[in-house]
Design a protein around this motif. Structure first.
Motif, PDB file in Angstrom:
ATOM      1  N   UNK A 139       0.841  -1.199   0.000  1.00 38.71           N
ATOM      2  CA  UNK A 139       0.000   0.000   0.000  1.00 38.71           C
ATOM      3  C   UNK A 139       0.878   1.251   0.000  1.00 38.71           C
ATOM      4  N   UNK A 140       0.860   2.029  -1.071  1.00 40.07           N
ATOM      5  CA  UNK A 140       1.734   3.211  -1.135  1.00 40.07           C
ATOM      6  C   UNK A 140       1.467   4.204  -0.007  1.00 40.07           C
ATOM      7  N   UNK A 141       0.206   4.418   0.318  1.00 37.15           N
ATOM      8  CA  UNK A 141      -0.120   5.364   1.385  1.00 37.15           C
ATOM      9  C   UNK A 141       0.467   4.858   2.702  1.00 37.15           C
ATOM     10  N   UNK A 161      -4.122  -2.680  -5.109  1.00 39.16           N
ATOM     11  CA  UNK A 161      -3.055  -3.679  -5.042  1.00 39.16           C
ATOM     12  C   UNK A 161      -3.205  -4.515  -3.769  1.00 39.16           C
ATOM     13  N   UNK A 162      -3.841  -3.933  -2.750  1.00 42.55           N
ATOM     14  CA  UNK A 162      -4.104  -4.698  -1.519  1.00 42.55           C
ATOM     15  C   UNK A 162      -4.870  -5.986  -1.830  1.00 42.55           C
ATOM     16  N   UNK A 163      -5.770  -5.890  -2.797  1.00 37.58           N
ATOM     17  CA  UNK A 163      -6.613  -7.057  -3.099  1.00 37.58           C
ATOM     18  C   UNK A 163      -5.793  -8.207  -3.688  1.00 37.58           C
ATOM     19  N   UNK A 164      -4.655  -7.880  -4.281  1.00 41.37           N
ATOM     20  CA  UNK A 164      -3.792  -8.922  -4.859  1.00 41.37           C
ATOM     21  C   UNK A 164      -3.158  -9.747  -3.737  1.00 41.37           C
ATOM     22  N   UNK A 212      -9.473  -2.674   0.126  1.00 42.11           N
ATOM     23  CA  UNK A 212      -9.817  -1.815   1.268  1.00 42.11           C
ATOM     24  C   UNK A 212     -10.700  -0.648   0.794  1.00 42.11           C
ATOM     25  N   UNK A 213     -10.383  -0.109  -0.379  1.00 42.25           N
ATOM     26  CA  UNK A 213     -11.171   1.011  -0.917  1.00 42.25           C
ATOM     27  C   UNK A 213     -12.647   0.616  -1.044  1.00 42.25           C
ATOM     28  N   UNK A 214     -12.878  -0.588  -1.553  1.00 40.33           N
ATOM     29  CA  UNK A 214     -14.267  -1.021  -1.749  1.00 40.33           C
ATOM     30  C   UNK A 214     -14.954  -1.329  -0.410  1.00 40.33           C
ATOM     31  N   UNK A 215     -14.182  -1.802   0.564  1.00 40.96           N
ATOM     32  CA  UNK A 215     -14.773  -2.087   1.880  1.00 40.96           C
ATOM     33  C   UNK A 215     -15.219  -0.802   2.572  1.00 40.96           C
ATOM     34  N   UNK A 216     -14.451   0.247   2.349  1.00 39.94           N
ATOM     35  CA  UNK A 216     -14.713   1.507   3.053  1.00 39.94           C
ATOM     36  C   UNK A 216     -15.756   2.361   2.336  1.00 39.94           C
ATOM     37  N   UNK A 217     -15.887   2.125   1.043  1.00 39.98           N
ATOM     38  CA  UNK A 217     -16.741   2.999   0.228  1.00 39.98           C
ATOM     39  C   UNK A 217     -18.184   3.144   0.744  1.00 39.98           C
ATOM     40  N   UNK A 218     -18.838   2.069   1.162  1.00 38.38           N
ATOM     41  CA  UNK A 218     -20.219   2.246   1.651  1.00 38.38           C
ATOM     42  C   UNK A 218     -20.303   3.219   2.835  1.00 38.38           C
ATOM     43  N   UNK A 219     -19.277   3.185   3.691  1.00 33.63           N
ATOM     44  CA  UNK A 219     -19.292   4.107   4.824  1.00 33.63           C
ATOM     45  C   UNK A 219     -19.059   5.544   4.351  1.00 33.63           C
TER      46      UNK A 219
END
Lengths: 471, 382
Positions: free
Chosen positions: B50-52, B96-99, B107-114
């Motif tokens: 994760x670059x961040x 890339x986390x999903x790989x 993680x982006x998709x997990x957080x998106x609903x919130x």
């Protein structure tokens, strides 16, 4: 609702901002919360309920050793507790900021420099394990250190907890790799142990900081041994009738001087997981062996392994391949903890002569704790003198017990069984806050007192990871 | 003996009551454990990718750290305000986390609903208010009007995208020239609108849908059969996200790199005796599942030596500018990630070839020559 109800140390945020700059200091509640725990399972259990073990007052993010010096000096002068933080993958609460104060996260310090001719890598303490290994591989080298936390943990954390990797039988633990060190100690001094292949210049003082869990100083830099990337790798597996048979074979392999990189002996329960593709492994004890290095040496080691496992059934590469593929999967805790199932792992070491007895006693002790659902183990680190057992338990606390009560009970049963069988209470996870109550018994009263004396000599104001290990 | 069967065997020795409770929990409650919770309980096993997380180097913005904050905000154990929600926006959505995730989570998709829920409550970073306003008033986050002259009609529509139009306005001509060599006689829309990705990222689903519908209507009314885009993020949005929201396009959407690959035999390359390295944009390598496309195209250029960086393909390390969120919420961190990636690439060569103008801009620096793939192809063909 989580909030910082009382600040234990007023004014330190502004002071630290002035010392090292606003971007390197935070007192936001989200940051305090993020550093309120490590990967101690019981604290994750609490997290699900919105509870935190203990909030720090401030988190700092140094970018260079000089920043660390300023923070240590400040903490010393103002009697503020200081807790170093790496990847937060410790499983015993060693990084929990128990008394508030300052958490110092080293992950911004992540420079790497390779000295190819000397086979040495110089790394800052915050370097991520996987990034270090990837960097070395790109240049044709390996560190040979693959803890299960590799993807997340840091070099400083490895040294502070005396970590060990899955390939340890060949490459050793982090203590065997460490040849130089930089540490900042109270009241804010830099100790620089220069890298040497070996030195006999007084006692090995850098050894004081291995498995000190940040109680004596803050590791800022390390010099580690590296190896040329292995030329050849051979995967093998066997099934034996009993645990004693498999242990005996491995003991003899090591006595003959062979050093397989990976050896893993699974008890009958866990063999079913890792040898699921081998039908005849049911009711047997599975062993996985991986050899790597120079092709001539590896071939010779293969010969030795085959000779010593001659009474076992060879089961080919598949179990080892499966293990290589799954070795970083840590799905159990995320999947089962939310169901109220308390899960944890406990690693201990023991000489060969007591290995089987210790295994049996610990498994029985775990199973005898009311609520225990599963208890099994593997042996995964080996020495000519003995072995490390890695026990895994899971249980559902009975109605009259809290998860913490159950957790303490099974830990106590395991530690007691280990001690009465002549084992050491920790092989590579360290002590932290969880194991503090057994450290004196393991070390003996005089050594524990000696440790306390060293702690007060180095850290007279007890600012460094206050409360850890019960020291 | 199955992969799960061993667990049933393992619990055999336990007390009947414990076993029964466990089986009940396993059968009735296991499916209720949601993915965000699992992510929050992980020891950050994708952190290194994760670059961040690597550059910001804080637990709070680590993948599992964000999931933990999200979990506590969702359960109201943590006060819902923009300060506490800010870490949720420290994500490039490179995926890339999903790989590396053992569960395959992004993680982006997990957080998106919130993020979407918080947006409805008026909670999102203040620094995103201007670009969001621009998106509404000017149809792009940068607040300018995109006017094209090469308008008309035909089979193939070219969309440069707001980033290229804003920062590299002359690049479109080179792209169109290369497309012409490939056999595409393209036209452009008189006014280009943003794909809406920023609205999607912020969690303004209403605006995203409005933009998506509008863009789809515009495209469908052109009768184009093919749409070629310069920006892999736009392609990802049109090709992957719009269909998720049941928005249908008549035309097929491609990134420039894809049409080059499809028609590569039509290009006659000049010999180029130099060493280059590549930067795979995450939206191309992971989002569009084209991890090798830049390498494959460059391998056709005679004399060219391509040196791979430490991280490439699906294991790419984002330049930090993709997704654009960081640009507004923490420009300093964006630049740090830009530099981190640029230094890694420079270990191989100071000539860097990527396939996104966002990445090009992020990676540019004094000692580096950074090309978009099409630019480099333009200079390499007869």
């Amino acid at each position: 609702m989580i909030s910082q109800k009382e600040k234990k140390f007023e004014g330190i945020y502004n002071d630290l901002v002035e010392l090292i700059g606003a971007r390197k200091v935070s007192n936001k509640i989200v940051d305090l919360l993020s550093y309120s725990h490590d990967y101690w399972p019981i604290t994750l259990f609490w997290l699900l309920e919105g509870k935190v073990p203990s909030l720090p007052d401030v988190v700092v993010f140094p970018e260079k050793t000089e920043d660390v010096v300023k923070v240590v000096r400040y903490a010393y002068e103002n009697d503020v507790p200081l807790y170093p933080y790496g990847g937060g993958t410790g499983v015993l609460g060693g990084a929990v900021p128990e008394y508030g104060g300052i958490v110092i996260d080293l992950k911004k310090m992540r420079k790497i420099q390779i000295f190819e001719e000397d086979l040495i890598v110089e790394v800052e303490a915050g370097v991520n394990g996987m990034l270090l290994e990837t960097h070395l591989n790109k240049k044709g080298f390996t560190l040979g250190h693959f803890p299960q936390s590799l993807y997340s943990s840091t070099v400083g954390g490895w040294i502070s907890t005396k970590a060990i990797g899955q390939f340890s039988t060949k490459y050793g633990g982090i203590e065997n790799m460490l040849i130089g060190l930089e540490v900042v100690v109270p009241p804010g001094e830099i100790l620089h142990f220069k890298p040497n292949p070996r030195a006999a210049v007084g006692p090995d003082l850098k050894g004081l900081f291995i498995e000190a869990e940040g109680m004596l100083g803050i590791i800022t830099r390390a010099y580690l041994r590296i190896w040329p990337y292995p030329e050849k790798r051979i995967l093998m597996s066997f099934i034996s009738d009993t645990l004693a048979d498999a242990l005996e074979a491995v003991k003899n392999i090591l006595r003959r001087g062979a050093k397989p990189a990976v050896i893993r002996i699974y008890d009958k329960v866990e063999t079913r997981k890792w040898f699921h593709m081998i039908k005849r492994a049911k009711g047997k004890v599975g062993t996985i062996i991986i050899l790597e290095g120079d092709s001539i040496l590896v071939e010779a080691e293969k010969h030795i392994v085959e000779e010593e496992f001659k009474d076992a059934i060879p089961t080919g590469e598949e179990p080892a391949k499966y293990w290589l593929e799954k070795r970083f999967d840590v799905k159990e805790l995320p999947e089962f903890l939310p169901l109220g199932i308390v899960i944890d792992t406990i690693e201990v070491s023991v000489p060969w002569s007591k290995a089987v007895d210790l295994y049996n006693d610990v498994i029985n002790a775990m199973r005898n704790v009311e609520g225990t659902l599963i208890a099994f183990a593997h042996a995964s680190h080996f020495y000519p003198q003995g072995v490390c057992f890695y026990f895994i338990f899971g249980g559902i606390p009975p109605k009259e017990k809290s998860p913490l009560d159950y957790y303490r009970e099974i830990w106590n049963a395991t530690m007691r069984a280990t001690l009465r069988n002549g084992g050491s209470i920790s092989h590579h996870h360290g002590i932290g806050r969880m194991r503090a109550m057994w450290i004196a018994e393991d070390l003996g009263k005089s050594i524990f007192t000696f440790l306390k004396k060293i702690k007060s000599a180095v850290d007279e104001k007890n600012i460094m990871n206050r409360g850890n290990m019960g020291v | 003996m199955g992969k799960i069967g061993w667990l049933l065997e393992a619990i055999k020795g336990s007390a009947f009551g414990t076993k029964l409770t466990a089986l009940k929990k396993f059968l009735l409650e296991k499916s209720k454990v949601d993915d965000l919770t699992k992510c929050a309980l992980c020891p950050n096993m994708c952190r290194f990718a994760c670059p961040v997380s690597i550059v910001d180097a804080k637990e709070t913005t680590s993948p599992a750290g964000k999931a933990r904050i999200a979990l506590l905000l969702r359960s109201n154990h943590l006060e819902r305000n923009s300060d506490n929600a800010l870490p949720l926006y420290y994500c490039i959505s490179c995926n890339v986390c999903s790989i590396w995730c053992m569960f395959g989570f992004s993680v982006a998709e997990l957080i998106r609903p919130l993020r979407a829920q918080l947006f409805k409550e008026g909670i999102y970073p203040d620094s995103l208010k201007d670009p969001l306003e621009n998106l509404k008033s000017h149809h792009n986050p940068f607040g300018f009007k995109i006017k094209n002259t090469n308008t008309g009609c035909g089979d193939t529509l070219f969309i440069g995208g707001c980033f290229l139009r804003k920062f590299y306005p002359n690049a479109a001509e080179k792209i169109k020239a290369v497309l012409k060599k490939l056999g595409y006689d393209v036209f452009e829309l008189s006014e280009e609108f943003c794909c809406g990705y920023l609205a999607y990222e912020i969690g303004d689903e209403e605006l995203f849908l409005e933009i998506a519908r509008n863009n789809a209507d515009k495209l469908n009314s052109t009768h184009a059969k093919t749409v070629i885009m310069a920006c892999p993020t736009c392609v990802y949005v049109y090709r992957e996200l719009y269909p998720k929201y049941k928005i249908k396009l008549k035309a097929k959407v491609y990134h420039t790199s894809e049409v080059i690959m499809m028609n590569i035999d039509k290009l006659e390359f000049l010999e180029r005796r130099e060493i280059v390295t590549i930067h795979d944009p995450s939206k191309l390598a992971v989002g569009l599942d084209k991890p090798d496309i830049i390498r494959e195209i460059l391998s056709r250029i005679p004399g060219l030596m391509v040196r791979l960086p430490m991280r490439y393909g699906k294991n790419t390390f984002s330049c930090g500018s993709e997704g654009l969120l960081l640009h507004w919420i923490d420009n300093e961190l964006e630049k740090e990630i830009n530099l981190e990636r640029a230094k890694e690439l420079e270990e191989e060569s100071n000539i860097i070839i990527t396939a996104s103008y966002i990445c090009k801009k992020g990676l540019e620096g004094d000692n580096r020559r950074v090309y978009d793939l099409v630019e480099y192809i333009f200079d390499s063909i007869k």
